[in-house]
Design a protein around this motif. Structure first.
Motif, PDB file in Angstrom:
ATOM      1  N   ASN A 127     117.860  -2.898  24.668  1.00  0.00           N
ATOM      2  CA  ASN A 127     118.396  -1.930  25.630  1.00  0.00           C
ATOM      3  C   ASN A 127     118.596  -2.524  27.026  1.00  0.00           C
ATOM      4  OD1 ASN A 127     118.381   0.225  23.717  1.00  0.00           O
ATOM      5  ND2 ASN A 127     116.173   0.514  24.098  1.00  0.00           N
ATOM      6  N   LYS A 128     118.729  -3.855  27.080  1.00  0.00           N
ATOM      7  CA  LYS A 128     119.039  -4.491  28.352  1.00  0.00           C
ATOM      8  C   LYS A 128     120.537  -4.490  28.628  1.00  0.00           C
ATOM      9  CE  LYS A 128     115.004  -7.512  28.683  1.00  0.00           C
ATOM     10  NZ  LYS A 128     114.517  -8.898  28.897  1.00  0.00           N
ATOM     11  N   ILE A 129     121.309  -4.366  27.568  1.00  0.00           N
ATOM     12  CA  ILE A 129     122.761  -4.257  27.706  1.00  0.00           C
ATOM     13  C   ILE A 129     123.165  -2.874  27.200  1.00  0.00           C
ATOM     14  CG2 ILE A 129     124.995  -5.115  26.916  1.00  0.00           C
ATOM     15  CD1 ILE A 129     123.844  -7.883  26.770  1.00  0.00           C
ATOM     16  N   GLU A 130     123.572  -2.016  28.136  1.00  0.00           N
ATOM     17  CA  GLU A 130     123.930  -0.647  27.792  1.00  0.00           C
ATOM     18  C   GLU A 130     125.437  -0.438  27.719  1.00  0.00           C
ATOM     19  OE1 GLU A 130     122.004   1.597  30.803  1.00  0.00           O
ATOM     20  OE2 GLU A 130     119.985   1.300  29.992  1.00  0.00           O
ATOM     21  N   ASN A 131     126.174  -1.276  28.458  1.00  0.00           N
ATOM     22  CA  ASN A 131     127.637  -1.179  28.462  1.00  0.00           C
ATOM     23  C   ASN A 131     128.210  -2.504  28.937  1.00  0.00           C
ATOM     24  OD1 ASN A 131     127.391  -1.103  31.372  1.00  0.00           O
ATOM     25  ND2 ASN A 131     126.923   1.089  31.172  1.00  0.00           N
ATOM     26  N   SER A 132     129.536  -2.550  29.061  1.00  0.00           N
ATOM     27  CA  SER A 132     130.210  -3.793  29.461  1.00  0.00           C
ATOM     28  C   SER A 132     129.817  -4.214  30.869  1.00  0.00           C
ATOM     29  CB  SER A 132     131.724  -3.629  29.365  1.00  0.00           C
ATOM     30  OG  SER A 132     132.168  -2.560  30.187  1.00  0.00           O
ATOM     31  N   ARG A 133     129.457  -3.252  31.707  1.00  0.00           N
ATOM     32  CA  ARG A 133     129.056  -3.600  33.068  1.00  0.00           C
ATOM     33  C   ARG A 133     127.770  -4.424  33.060  1.00  0.00           C
ATOM     34  NH1 ARG A 133     130.076   2.054  36.486  1.00  0.00           N
ATOM     35  NH2 ARG A 133     132.356   2.125  36.173  1.00  0.00           N
ATOM     36  N   SER A 134     126.910  -4.126  32.110  1.00  0.00           N
ATOM     37  CA  SER A 134     125.658  -4.889  32.018  1.00  0.00           C
ATOM     38  C   SER A 134     125.940  -6.357  31.729  1.00  0.00           C
ATOM     39  CB  SER A 134     124.764  -4.297  30.924  1.00  0.00           C
ATOM     40  OG  SER A 134     124.443  -2.952  31.187  1.00  0.00           O
ATOM     41  N   ILE A 135     126.909  -6.611  30.857  1.00  0.00           N
ATOM     42  CA  ILE A 135     127.268  -7.992  30.532  1.00  0.00           C
ATOM     43  C   ILE A 135     127.755  -8.721  31.769  1.00  0.00           C
ATOM     44  CG2 ILE A 135     128.805  -9.455  29.164  1.00  0.00           C
ATOM     45  CD1 ILE A 135     128.848  -7.266  27.046  1.00  0.00           C
ATOM     46  N   ALA A 136     128.659  -8.073  32.519  1.00  0.00           N
ATOM     47  CA  ALA A 136     129.193  -8.690  33.741  1.00  0.00           C
ATOM     48  C   ALA A 136     128.088  -8.912  34.764  1.00  0.00           C
ATOM     49  CB  ALA A 136     130.297  -7.817  34.322  1.00  0.00           C
ATOM     50  N   LYS A 137     127.127  -7.987  34.822  1.00  0.00           N
ATOM     51  CA  LYS A 137     126.031  -8.113  35.789  1.00  0.00           C
ATOM     52  C   LYS A 137     125.181  -9.336  35.505  1.00  0.00           C
ATOM     53  CE  LYS A 137     122.195  -5.976  35.282  1.00  0.00           C
ATOM     54  NZ  LYS A 137     121.106  -4.969  35.126  1.00  0.00           N
ATOM     55  N   TYR A 138     124.814  -9.515  34.242  1.00  0.00           N
ATOM     56  CA  TYR A 138     123.982 -10.665  33.888  1.00  0.00           C
ATOM     57  C   TYR A 138     124.740 -11.982  34.087  1.00  0.00           C
ATOM     58  CZ  TYR A 138     120.424  -7.585  31.891  1.00  0.00           C
ATOM     59  OH  TYR A 138     119.438  -6.637  31.722  1.00  0.00           O
ATOM     60  N   MET A 139     126.020 -11.983  33.775  1.00  0.00           N
ATOM     61  CA  MET A 139     126.820 -13.185  34.011  1.00  0.00           C
ATOM     62  C   MET A 139     126.891 -13.498  35.503  1.00  0.00           C
ATOM     63  SD  MET A 139     130.022 -12.909  31.370  1.00  0.00           S
ATOM     64  CE  MET A 139     129.815 -13.190  29.606  1.00  0.00           C
ATOM     65  N   GLY A 140     127.027 -12.451  36.313  1.00  0.00           N
ATOM     66  CA  GLY A 140     127.067 -12.644  37.763  1.00  0.00           C
ATOM     67  C   GLY A 140     125.765 -13.212  38.293  1.00  0.00           C
ATOM     68  N   GLU A 141     124.640 -12.736  37.754  1.00  0.00           N
ATOM     69  CA  GLU A 141     123.341 -13.265  38.168  1.00  0.00           C
ATOM     70  C   GLU A 141     123.213 -14.740  37.798  1.00  0.00           C
ATOM     71  OE1 GLU A 141     120.378 -10.815  36.415  1.00  0.00           O
ATOM     72  OE2 GLU A 141     120.833  -9.060  37.650  1.00  0.00           O
ATOM     73  N   ALA A 142     123.749 -15.104  36.632  1.00  0.00           N
ATOM     74  CA  ALA A 142     123.716 -16.506  36.216  1.00  0.00           C
ATOM     75  C   ALA A 142     124.547 -17.371  37.158  1.00  0.00           C
ATOM     76  CB  ALA A 142     124.215 -16.642  34.783  1.00  0.00           C
ATOM     77  N   MET A 143     125.689 -16.840  37.610  1.00  0.00           N
ATOM     78  CA  MET A 143     126.543 -17.592  38.529  1.00  0.00           C
ATOM     79  C   MET A 143     125.886 -17.760  39.896  1.00  0.00           C
ATOM     80  SD  MET A 143     129.247 -18.668  36.975  1.00  0.00           S
ATOM     81  CE  MET A 143     128.114 -18.946  35.602  1.00  0.00           C
ATOM     82  N   LYS A 144     125.102 -16.761  40.322  1.00  0.00           N
ATOM     83  CA  LYS A 144     124.406 -16.887  41.602  1.00  0.00           C
ATOM     84  C   LYS A 144     123.451 -18.080  41.575  1.00  0.00           C
ATOM     85  CE  LYS A 144     124.516 -11.961  42.829  1.00  0.00           C
ATOM     86  NZ  LYS A 144     123.705 -10.730  43.057  1.00  0.00           N
ATOM     87  N   ASP A 145     122.838 -18.306  40.437  1.00  0.00           N
ATOM     88  CA  ASP A 145     121.911 -19.427  40.307  1.00  0.00           C
ATOM     89  C   ASP A 145     122.614 -20.776  40.417  1.00  0.00           C
ATOM     90  OD1 ASP A 145     119.916 -17.578  39.914  1.00  0.00           O
ATOM     91  OD2 ASP A 145     119.942 -17.740  37.725  1.00  0.00           O
ATOM     92  N   MET A 146     123.932 -20.779  40.258  1.00  0.00           N
ATOM     93  CA  MET A 146     124.704 -22.017  40.285  1.00  0.00           C
ATOM     94  C   MET A 146     125.304 -22.295  41.651  1.00  0.00           C
ATOM     95  SD  MET A 146     124.237 -23.070  37.275  1.00  0.00           S
ATOM     96  CE  MET A 146     125.360 -24.476  37.294  1.00  0.00           C
ATOM     97  N   SER A 147     124.997 -21.499  42.665  1.00  0.00           N
ATOM     98  CA  SER A 147     125.632 -21.642  43.980  1.00  0.00           C
ATOM     99  C   SER A 147     125.363 -23.012  44.597  1.00  0.00           C
ATOM    100  CB  SER A 147     125.145 -20.532  44.918  1.00  0.00           C
ATOM    101  OG  SER A 147     123.728 -20.590  45.060  1.00  0.00           O
ATOM    102  N   GLY A 148     124.116 -23.491  44.502  1.00  0.00           N
ATOM    103  CA  GLY A 148     123.816 -24.810  45.056  1.00  0.00           C
ATOM    104  C   GLY A 148     124.575 -25.913  44.352  1.00  0.00           C
ATOM    105  N   PHE A 149     124.719 -25.771  43.044  1.00  0.00           N
ATOM    106  CA  PHE A 149     125.480 -26.749  42.270  1.00  0.00           C
ATOM    107  C   PHE A 149     126.940 -26.777  42.709  1.00  0.00           C
ATOM    108  CE2 PHE A 149     128.488 -26.833  38.681  1.00  0.00           C
ATOM    109  CZ  PHE A 149     128.425 -28.177  38.360  1.00  0.00           C
ATOM    110  N   ILE A 150     127.520 -25.613  42.955  1.00  0.00           N
ATOM    111  CA  ILE A 150     128.929 -25.536  43.353  1.00  0.00           C
ATOM    112  C   ILE A 150     129.152 -26.237  44.681  1.00  0.00           C
ATOM    113  CG2 ILE A 150     130.798 -23.941  43.989  1.00  0.00           C
ATOM    114  CD1 ILE A 150     129.593 -21.946  41.993  1.00  0.00           C
ATOM    115  N   VAL A 151     128.237 -26.026  45.625  1.00  0.00           N
ATOM    116  CA  VAL A 151     128.347 -26.691  46.929  1.00  0.00           C
ATOM    117  C   VAL A 151     128.281 -28.202  46.767  1.00  0.00           C
ATOM    118  CG1 VAL A 151     127.204 -27.032  49.156  1.00  0.00           C
ATOM    119  CG2 VAL A 151     127.419 -24.724  48.199  1.00  0.00           C
ATOM    120  N   LEU A 152     127.355 -28.662  45.959  1.00  0.00           N
ATOM    121  CA  LEU A 152     127.189 -30.099  45.741  1.00  0.00           C
ATOM    122  C   LEU A 152     128.418 -30.703  45.078  1.00  0.00           C
ATOM    123  CD1 LEU A 152     125.434 -32.637  45.744  1.00  0.00           C
ATOM    124  CD2 LEU A 152     124.435 -31.860  43.593  1.00  0.00           C
TER     125      LEU A 152
END
Length: 507
Positions: free
Chosen positions: A324-349
């Motif tokens: 029940n961590k994914i309730e709809n399509s918005r949940s999928i986009a949310k988790y993907m967005g959180e994963a991308m936030k973790d990559m911010s330092g990598f993108i700068v580098l």
């Protein structure tokens, strides 16, 4: 007496690695380091251009000059190519695409549960070797393996009470230093043999090279490198790191019944996905196979990154929905967005890294260094196996400058395949020698774009870690892999073992 000697040698080697770490960590932050390197390339190109340096690539009469970034043309290139250098940098797209899937699976907790219920339950004596072996096989997923294996290996080690950086190093060693080996014929075999065949076609009646011509050697290499990598991890790297005292406080809790159910549903989703993929691949006239109906090369191999991304999305959604961590399509986009936030330092580098590499390639400095080194070895009048060993060592050094295996082989093959062919060496034999060198030093060169990615993973466990820390960790693997691989190469020669079906040392 022997024990004291061994202890003394270990202390000496540890001091050597510690010195490398101290020196390396005095380098600037990775972002500023690559900015500095880009500036040095600009100045170096201007200096070299004063001497009108020209060269021709093997097999071509066209004269190539080292181009000057301080010229009008160079300034135009630097100004107009910034965005293209950044967004067109291949590792950027590969990593971010992979993280959409892997990040989703991680954020919903699937990877954590998987580790608790599979790898963590494996016999501890086999964990290290399983990591190395998995990393070597990872070249089936091309460069995506650099993103998947090292961080997962670090998590495995951390959660069995071992130093996570030892796991990270073992995973990186398997993927990087063992990149060209495998137990089956892979895309690397097809790419390199294609270049070799193209070169040998210029000689009438010469032997050609097929994708299976190095298969026997690479299969055995996988097993030997797995053992070597495991021993380096447990006898050198891990004792040097000592007990992990990082700031991580995360511990895996016992698996709940709901998590177990989610894991089973993810497994069913994985089997269904693979079954559907196999069905598409074996379907008559499958669009994922090549025109001859083969798999190497094919659209499937070329598109392996999105295939893997969709695999992780599929199992991640299956697990997330169950819990029940994914309730709809918005949940999928949310988790993907959180994963991308973790990559911010990598993108700068990566912005700085992409500019440096683009400058290096545009000036032709890398090609000039590679061709100069190749020409020097060609002029050495030697006919024994020692010249092949020298070729391996030279290639290992050049790999520090020209990272791409296919690009470097494209520069070296027209010279060395022909030279050794006239000395009665089989071109597939020389190709195998090249592959020994090409992989071994992948993990100690900043020219490897995934070097900085692994460094970013390392900083999650040790915020003070720098380039020197990573180089000190990986140098033992690079040295041992190169030595073991050369010895295995010579053993095949001395024992007359074929390197592939019907392929020996001589034509």
């Amino acid at each position: 007496m022997t024990n004291k000697t061994d202890q003394h040698n270990n202390i000496g080697f540890t001091r050597f690695l510690n010195a490398i770490e101290r020196i390396g960590n005095k380098l600037p932050d990775p972002f500023m380091l690559f900015v500095t390197l880009a500036i040095l390339v600009v100045l170096l190109s201007g200096f070299i251009s004063l001497f009108d340096v020209t060269f021709s690539e093997p097999g071509s009469a066209d004269q190539i000059s080292v181009k000057n970034l301080l010229s009008a043309e160079g300034l135009q290139f630097m100004v107009t190519s910034v965005i293209e250098n950044f967004v067109g940098f291949a590792p950027l797209g590969i990593v971010l695409t992979m993280m959409l899937g892997v990040g989703l699976a991680n954020k919903v907790g699937l990877l954590e549960t998987f580790i608790k219920n599979t790898i963590l339950r494996a016999p501890k004596a086999l964990v290290t070797y399983a990591v190395i072996f998995t990393g070597i096989l990872g070249n089936l997923a091309a460069d995506a393996a650099f993103v998947i294996v090292p961080p997962l290996a670090a998590m495995v080690f951390y959660n069995v009470g071992r130093h996570p950086l030892a796991g990270l190093a073992a995973g990186f060693a398997g993927v990087g230093a063992g990149f060209t080996a495998n137990i089956i014929v892979a895309n690397t075999d097809a790419v390199l043999s294609g270049i070799s065949t193209e070169v040998m076609q210029t000689i009438e009646g010469a032997a050609t090279v097929t994708p299976v011509d190095n298969w026997y050697f690479m299969l055995v290499s996988t097993l030997f490198l797995t053992v070597a990598g495991g021993l380096v991890t447990e006898k050198i790297v891990e004792p040097r790191l000592g007990q992990y005292e990082g700031g991580l406080t995360k511990e895996f809790a016992e698996t709940t019944s709901q998590e177990k159910k989610g894991l089973w549903n993810a497994a069913l989703a994985a089997v269904s996905y693979i079954a559907l993929l196999v069905l598409v691949l074996v379907w008559p006239d499958s669009p994922l196979r090549n025109e001859e109906g083969g798999m190497i090369p094919s659209p499937f191999i070329s598109g392996i990154v999105p295939v893997i991304m969709l695999f992780f999305i599929t199992i991640g959604v299956a697990y997330g929905v169950t819990l029940n961590k994914i309730e709809n399509s918005r949940s999928i986009a949310k988790y993907m967005g959180e994963a991308m936030k973790d990559m911010s330092g990598f993108i700068v580098l990566i912005f700085a890294v992409s500019q440096f590499i683009a400058y290096f390639e545009w000036t032709n400095i890398g090609s000039w260094l590679a061709v100069t080194g190749a020409s020097f070895l060609e002029s050495v009048n030697m006919t024994g196996i020692s010249v092949v060993v020298l070729f391996i060592l030279l290639t290992a050094i050049l790999n520090l400058v020209v990272y791409s295996g296919a690009a470097q082989w494209g520069l070296e093959a027209p010279v060395f395949l022909k030279m050794f062919y006239f000395l009665d060496y089989h071109p597939a034999f020389i190709q195998a020698a090249y592959r020994v060198a090409d992989s071994s030093t992948n993990i100690v060169t900043p020219m490897n774009p995934y070097f900085v990615i692994v460094l970013a993973f390392m900083k999650e466990y040790d915020h003070k870690a720098g380039i020197g820390t990573l180089m000190a960790l990986m140098l033992p693997y690079s040295m041992v892999f190169l030595v073991v691989w050369i010895l295995l190469f010579l053993a095949f020669v001395l024992l007359g073992i074929p390197f592939g079906p019907g392929v020996g040392m001589h034509v």
